[in-house]
Motif scaffolding. Structure first.
Motif, PDB file in Angstrom:
ATOM      1  N   ASP A   7       0.835  -1.190   0.000  1.00  0.00           N
ATOM      2  CA  ASP A   7       0.000   0.000   0.000  1.00  0.00           C
ATOM      3  C   ASP A   7       0.877   1.249   0.000  1.00  0.00           C
ATOM      4  OD1 ASP A   7      -2.273   1.566   0.071  1.00  0.00           O
ATOM      5  OD2 ASP A   7      -2.377   1.572   2.257  1.00  0.00           O
ATOM      6  N   LYS A   8       1.299   1.663  -1.192  1.00  0.00           N
ATOM      7  CA  LYS A   8       2.046   2.904  -1.347  1.00  0.00           C
ATOM      8  C   LYS A   8       1.737   3.495  -2.712  1.00  0.00           C
ATOM      9  CE  LYS A   8       6.605   1.490  -2.752  1.00  0.00           C
ATOM     10  NZ  LYS A   8       7.995   1.309  -2.391  1.00  0.00           N
ATOM     11  N   LEU A   9       2.058   4.771  -2.893  1.00  0.00           N
ATOM     12  CA  LEU A   9       1.673   5.463  -4.123  1.00  0.00           C
ATOM     13  C   LEU A   9       2.505   5.075  -5.328  1.00  0.00           C
ATOM     14  CD1 LEU A   9       0.950   9.100  -2.891  1.00  0.00           C
ATOM     15  CD2 LEU A   9      -0.680   7.383  -3.655  1.00  0.00           C
ATOM     16  N   TYR A  10       3.827   5.022  -5.169  1.00  0.00           N
ATOM     17  CA  TYR A  10       4.693   4.823  -6.313  1.00  0.00           C
ATOM     18  C   TYR A  10       5.693   3.701  -6.070  1.00  0.00           C
ATOM     19  CZ  TYR A  10       2.697   9.244  -7.656  1.00  0.00           C
ATOM     20  OH  TYR A  10       1.804  10.225  -7.989  1.00  0.00           O
ATOM     21  N   PHE A  11       6.048   3.029  -7.171  1.00  0.00           N
ATOM     22  CA  PHE A  11       6.973   1.904  -7.129  1.00  0.00           C
ATOM     23  C   PHE A  11       8.036   2.115  -8.203  1.00  0.00           C
ATOM     24  CE2 PHE A  11       2.839   0.569  -5.766  1.00  0.00           C
ATOM     25  CZ  PHE A  11       3.068  -0.268  -4.688  1.00  0.00           C
ATOM     26  N   LYS A  12       9.287   1.850  -7.871  1.00  0.00           N
ATOM     27  CA  LYS A  12      10.367   1.930  -8.852  1.00  0.00           C
ATOM     28  C   LYS A  12      10.323   0.691  -9.734  1.00  0.00           C
ATOM     29  CE  LYS A  12      13.375   4.709  -5.965  1.00  0.00           C
ATOM     30  NZ  LYS A  12      14.668   4.818  -5.291  1.00  0.00           N
ATOM     31  N   ILE A 103      -6.453  12.647  -7.868  1.00  0.00           N
ATOM     32  CA  ILE A 103      -5.311  12.807  -8.767  1.00  0.00           C
ATOM     33  C   ILE A 103      -4.518  14.050  -8.389  1.00  0.00           C
ATOM     34  CG2 ILE A 103      -4.644  13.313 -11.161  1.00  0.00           C
ATOM     35  CD1 ILE A 103      -7.041  11.524 -12.008  1.00  0.00           C
ATOM     36  N   ARG A 104      -5.223  15.135  -8.115  1.00  0.00           N
ATOM     37  CA  ARG A 104      -4.542  16.375  -7.726  1.00  0.00           C
ATOM     38  C   ARG A 104      -3.744  16.172  -6.441  1.00  0.00           C
ATOM     39  NH1 ARG A 104      -5.189  21.098  -4.701  1.00  0.00           N
ATOM     40  NH2 ARG A 104      -4.432  22.958  -5.781  1.00  0.00           N
ATOM     41  N   ARG A 105      -4.350  15.500  -5.474  1.00  0.00           N
ATOM     42  CA  ARG A 105      -3.662  15.234  -4.205  1.00  0.00           C
ATOM     43  C   ARG A 105      -2.407  14.389  -4.445  1.00  0.00           C
ATOM     44  NH1 ARG A 105      -7.139  12.087  -1.867  1.00  0.00           N
ATOM     45  NH2 ARG A 105      -5.903  10.240  -2.231  1.00  0.00           N
ATOM     46  N   ASP A 106      -2.524  13.368  -5.286  1.00  0.00           N
ATOM     47  CA  ASP A 106      -1.371  12.524  -5.600  1.00  0.00           C
ATOM     48  C   ASP A 106      -0.259  13.325  -6.279  1.00  0.00           C
ATOM     49  OD1 ASP A 106      -2.718  10.379  -4.547  1.00  0.00           O
ATOM     50  OD2 ASP A 106      -3.207   9.470  -6.482  1.00  0.00           O
ATOM     51  N   LEU A 107      -0.652  14.206  -7.195  1.00  0.00           N
ATOM     52  CA  LEU A 107       0.348  15.026  -7.885  1.00  0.00           C
ATOM     53  C   LEU A 107       1.044  15.990  -6.921  1.00  0.00           C
ATOM     54  CD1 LEU A 107      -1.502  15.803 -11.242  1.00  0.00           C
ATOM     55  CD2 LEU A 107       0.509  14.361 -10.928  1.00  0.00           C
ATOM     56  N   LEU A 108       0.281  16.562  -6.011  1.00  0.00           N
ATOM     57  CA  LEU A 108       0.887  17.454  -5.020  1.00  0.00           C
ATOM     58  C   LEU A 108       1.838  16.692  -4.111  1.00  0.00           C
ATOM     59  CD1 LEU A 108      -2.208  19.681  -4.117  1.00  0.00           C
ATOM     60  CD2 LEU A 108      -0.157  20.368  -5.406  1.00  0.00           C
ATOM     61  N   GLN A 109       1.475  15.477  -3.740  1.00  0.00           N
ATOM     62  CA  GLN A 109       2.362  14.662  -2.907  1.00  0.00           C
ATOM     63  C   GLN A 109       3.637  14.305  -3.664  1.00  0.00           C
ATOM     64  OE1 GLN A 109      -0.070  11.333  -1.781  1.00  0.00           O
ATOM     65  NE2 GLN A 109      -0.858  12.335   0.060  1.00  0.00           N
ATOM     66  N   LEU A 110       3.498  14.002  -4.941  1.00  0.00           N
ATOM     67  CA  LEU A 110       4.667  13.681  -5.755  1.00  0.00           C
ATOM     68  C   LEU A 110       5.581  14.895  -5.872  1.00  0.00           C
ATOM     69  CD1 LEU A 110       6.282  11.810  -7.619  1.00  0.00           C
ATOM     70  CD2 LEU A 110       4.822  12.586  -9.500  1.00  0.00           C
ATOM     71  N   ARG A 111       4.989  16.054  -6.130  1.00  0.00           N
ATOM     72  CA  ARG A 111       5.794  17.261  -6.243  1.00  0.00           C
ATOM     73  C   ARG A 111       6.520  17.566  -4.939  1.00  0.00           C
ATOM     74  NH1 ARG A 111       3.005  22.892  -7.578  1.00  0.00           N
ATOM     75  NH2 ARG A 111       2.531  22.761  -5.377  1.00  0.00           N
ATOM     76  N   ALA A 112       5.830  17.407  -3.820  1.00  0.00           N
ATOM     77  CA  ALA A 112       6.457  17.649  -2.520  1.00  0.00           C
ATOM     78  C   ALA A 112       7.601  16.673  -2.262  1.00  0.00           C
ATOM     79  CB  ALA A 112       5.411  17.564  -1.406  1.00  0.00           C
TER      80      ALA A 112
END
Length: 116
Positions: A7-12, A103-112
């Protein structure tokens, strides 16, 4: 075979390769063949896959390796699946707004996470 996706947003790409059993060079090739796989890239050009990407890769792996289809055959199968999903799901405006907020929340988290 059921794969447990953490359970996490992004995976390498290495994590995706380990979870799916598909080698990184194959994942990169599939990205060029299937527009459904579109990992975001960090400033360092590292591919960052989402859960949906991993689920798609697992489905594609089953179609290609489990069912024995070619790339062209897999594209036809996936097009049929996408068509039946569109027909089965009618998104109401409230759900669309909520999806865009996610999607917006995910993008803001990625940018941060990418800021120094």
């Amino acid at each position: 075979m059921q794969v447990s996706i953490p359970d996490k947003l992004y995976f390498k790409i290495g994590e995706v390769a380990q979870l799916t059993g598909v080698k990184p060079h194959v994942l990169r090739y599939w990205e060029s063949e299937f527009r459904q796989i579109r990992p975001v890239k960090s400033q360092g050009k590292q591919r960052l896959y989402r859960r949906d990407d991993i689920e798609f890769v697992l489905n594609l792996k089953d179609i290609l390796y489990g069912q024995g289809y070619t790339i062209a055959g897999a594209k036809k199968i996936l097009a049929k699946q996408a068509g039946s999903e569109k027909a089965a799901s009618s998104v109401n405006p409230e759900e669309a707004v909520e999806l865009l907020r996610d999607i917006r929340r995910d993008l803001l988290q990625l940018r941060a996470s990418l800021e120094p």
